[in-house]
Design a protein around this motif. Structure first.
Motif, PDB file in Angstrom:
ATOM      1  N   UNK A 146      -0.326  41.066  37.616  1.00 26.75           N
ATOM      2  CA  UNK A 146      -2.178  41.017  37.570  1.00 26.75           C
ATOM      3  C   UNK A 146      -2.023  41.454  39.046  1.00 26.75           C
ATOM      4  N   UNK A 147      -2.078  41.315  39.827  1.00 24.89           N
ATOM      5  CA  UNK A 147      -2.138  41.938  41.266  1.00 24.89           C
ATOM      6  C   UNK A 147      -2.158  43.831  41.785  1.00 24.89           C
ATOM      7  N   UNK A 148      -1.457  44.522  40.955  1.00 28.03           N
ATOM      8  CA  UNK A 148      -1.466  45.490  40.227  1.00 28.03           C
ATOM      9  C   UNK A 148      -2.698  46.268  39.698  1.00 28.03           C
ATOM     10  N   UNK A 191       5.923  56.084  39.683  1.00 19.24           N
ATOM     11  CA  UNK A 191       4.808  55.282  39.354  1.00 19.24           C
ATOM     12  C   UNK A 191       4.986  53.657  39.068  1.00 19.24           C
ATOM     13  N   UNK A 192       6.252  53.905  37.561  1.00 24.35           N
ATOM     14  CA  UNK A 192       4.985  52.695  36.449  1.00 24.35           C
ATOM     15  C   UNK A 192       7.163  51.448  37.393  1.00 24.35           C
ATOM     16  N   UNK A 193       7.719  51.830  39.124  1.00 27.90           N
ATOM     17  CA  UNK A 193       9.215  51.025  39.038  1.00 27.90           C
ATOM     18  C   UNK A 193       7.872  50.584  40.249  1.00 27.90           C
ATOM     19  N   UNK A 194       7.095  51.216  40.814  1.00 29.22           N
ATOM     20  CA  UNK A 194       6.295  50.681  41.823  1.00 29.22           C
ATOM     21  C   UNK A 194       5.156  49.860  41.399  1.00 29.22           C
ATOM     22  N   UNK A 195       4.858  50.095  40.455  1.00 35.33           N
ATOM     23  CA  UNK A 195       4.012  49.484  39.848  1.00 35.33           C
ATOM     24  C   UNK A 195       4.679  48.105  38.513  1.00 35.33           C
ATOM     25  N   UNK A 196       5.522  47.715  39.034  1.00 35.61           N
ATOM     26  CA  UNK A 196       6.237  46.730  38.468  1.00 35.61           C
ATOM     27  C   UNK A 196       6.060  46.767  36.561  1.00 35.61           C
ATOM     28  N   UNK A 197       5.734  47.405  35.805  1.00 39.14           N
ATOM     29  CA  UNK A 197       5.870  48.242  34.867  1.00 39.14           C
ATOM     30  C   UNK A 197       6.855  46.532  33.895  1.00 39.14           C
ATOM     31  N   UNK A 227     -10.014  48.736  40.660  1.00 40.80           N
ATOM     32  CA  UNK A 227     -10.699  48.799  41.821  1.00 40.80           C
ATOM     33  C   UNK A 227     -11.352  50.349  42.685  1.00 40.80           C
ATOM     34  N   UNK A 228      -9.587  50.908  42.003  1.00 35.47           N
ATOM     35  CA  UNK A 228      -9.263  52.391  42.504  1.00 35.47           C
ATOM     36  C   UNK A 228     -11.271  53.027  41.919  1.00 35.47           C
ATOM     37  N   UNK A 229     -11.424  53.547  42.901  1.00 35.88           N
ATOM     38  CA  UNK A 229     -12.816  55.144  42.413  1.00 35.88           C
ATOM     39  C   UNK A 229     -11.897  55.935  41.364  1.00 35.88           C
ATOM     40  N   UNK A 230     -12.846  56.158  40.127  1.00 39.03           N
ATOM     41  CA  UNK A 230     -12.143  57.408  39.635  1.00 39.03           C
ATOM     42  C   UNK A 230     -12.179  58.459  39.885  1.00 39.03           C
ATOM     43  N   UNK A 231     -10.274  59.242  39.101  1.00 39.35           N
ATOM     44  CA  UNK A 231      -9.771  60.478  40.058  1.00 39.35           C
ATOM     45  C   UNK A 231      -9.672  61.035  38.612  1.00 39.35           C
ATOM     46  N   UNK A 291      -4.983  52.166  28.858  1.00 41.93           N
ATOM     47  CA  UNK A 291      -4.061  51.529  28.101  1.00 41.93           C
ATOM     48  C   UNK A 291      -2.300  51.399  29.316  1.00 41.93           C
ATOM     49  N   UNK A 292      -2.761  52.578  30.165  1.00 39.61           N
ATOM     50  CA  UNK A 292      -1.540  52.218  31.344  1.00 39.61           C
ATOM     51  C   UNK A 292      -1.518  51.262  32.262  1.00 39.61           C
ATOM     52  N   UNK A 293      -2.739  51.178  31.713  1.00 36.03           N
ATOM     53  CA  UNK A 293      -2.864  49.112  33.013  1.00 36.03           C
ATOM     54  C   UNK A 293      -2.301  48.620  32.419  1.00 36.03           C
TER      55      UNK A 293
END
Length: 390
Positions: A280-282, A218-224, A288-292, A272-274
């Motif tokens: 910034x878009x990520x 996921x960090x690659x998709x989200x450009x960590x 904006x995502x609901x809590x899961x 912390x992850x965010x």
């Protein structure tokens, strides 16, 4: 020392003349791509089946010459039973002036991991996963793997096609595209990582390349902000889950859906992850995502043993900084039946001094010729195969 080729046979394969050592017979094409053709063959010296690759016009330009040299150099360096490497490399040329082609000989592998998904007992899953992690630990410790552009029209589970990207850029030393199709297996349950350098230039070039996305961290998709070797552990976790259930764990339709599929199981990311996201878009999108709530892995993988579930849960951690390393994963009690520290090979230092240089075709050709001539076969004691084959 690799003696010049004096006894060879010539034949036409895929409209190309092959001139191979007489020890290799019964050549049959098994795959081709933009950069070369691969044949299966029988090695009369050992009685084993091998895969032989011939590059297309390796010295037609500086880029092709560097690519050919680097592929040869990398494959020569890999000396681990769970990573593809060279059995032999040869050229029919006797001198540098006549050096135009060379042939890479590698182990022939029966199939890739895709072929047996969903049909594996727990002891076989343990053994295959153990081999994957051993290979990854070895590759990570070399520090030499670079991002390369794939040939999306090529498929051949028997060999690794390593390629330097068109602009010859060097990037992070990670696998990044580990998936079942890049894991070759034999009937004796032996496994080799066969493509350990694939990646893409841009997201747009990955349109339609779905399989990679399903196993991508996921960090690659989200450009960590930074990537670590743990991106590959995520991929292994996805493969591990698929071996257990026979189903792809995160089968996203696109990048946003891929993240949604991941978070349905891992839960919503922490603050912390965010903060570790560059984009910034990520960041705004995640907020904006609901809590899961994170899924209960014991229920999710009810057919797996408690040790398997525990290991899987420690691999599929959303925050890469908290994910296991390959060495830590190998130390998990799940692998107690197979763990043998003495057999975990450590690589020799890799000489990448030429990587940053811009050399002429003739100089790349000279370096490649020297690498062919000084090739020394690697022999190692292989593990005793499992009592029951795949």
């Amino acid at each position: 020392m690799n003696d010049p080729q004096t006894h060879s046979s010539r034949q036409d394969i895929e409209n190309t003349v092959w001139e191979v050592r007489e020890r290799y017979v019964n050549l049959s094409p098994i795959g081709s791509g933009a950069y070369g053709t691969v044949c299966s063959a029988m090695d009369r010296r050992t009685g084993n089946k091998v895969a032989i690759k011939k590059l297309y016009r390796p010295f037609q330009s500086e880029i092709f010459a560097k690519r050919a040299y680097r592929e040869l150099k990398l494959l020569k360096h890999m000396k681990h039973e769970n990573v593809i490497g060279l059995i032999d490399v040869f050229t029919p040329a006797l001198t540098l002036d006549g050096f135009h082609d060379f042939y890479l000989v590698m182990p022939f592998m029966d199939a890739d991991l895709n072929k047996v998904m969903g049909r594996l007992s727990e002891d076989r899953i343990q053994y295959l996963l153990y081999q994957i992690l051993r290979g990854i630990k070895y590759i990570h410790s070399t520090g030499i793997i670079h991002r390369m552009l794939p040939d999306r029209h090529f498929y051949c589970p028997q060999v690794s096609l390593l390629r330097v990207s068109a602009n010859n850029k060097i990037s992070i030393n990670l696998l990044q595209d580990l998936k079942p199709g890049n894991l070759a297996i034999n009937k004796d349950c032996g496994l080799k990582i066969i493509d350990f350098g694939l990646a893409r230039h841009t997201d747009s070039e990955m349109t339609g390349y779905v399989v990679t996305r399903w196993y991508r961290a996921p960090e690659i998709i989200l450009n960590w902000r930074h990537y670590a070797q743990s991106v590959d552990i995520w991929s292994v976790g996805c493969i591990f889950a698929e071996m257990i259930t026979g189903k792809i764990l995160f089968k996203g339709k696109d990048y946003l859906d891929q993240l949604a599929q991941i978070m349905k199981i891992t839960g919503t990311p922490s603050s912390d992850f965010i903060q570790k996201l560059d984009s910034m878009e990520a960041r705004n999108y995640i907020r904006t995502l609901p809590y899961i709530k994170k899924k209960d892995f014991t229920s999710l993988f009810s057919n797996a043993s408690p040790l398997a579930v525990d290991l899987l849960e420690k691999m599929l951690v959303l925050d890469a900084d908290k994910r296991l390393s390959a060495a830590e994963a190998l130390s998990h009690p799940y692998f107690e039946p197979f763990r043998d520290l003495e057999e975990e090979t450590k690589p020799e230092p890799f000489d990448d001094s030429l990587d940053q240089l811009k050399l002429s075709v003739d100089l790349w050709k000279r370096h490649a010729f020297q690498e062919v001539m000084n090739f020394a076969p690697f022999s190692s004691l292989h593990k005793r195969p499992m009592e029951t084959a795949l």
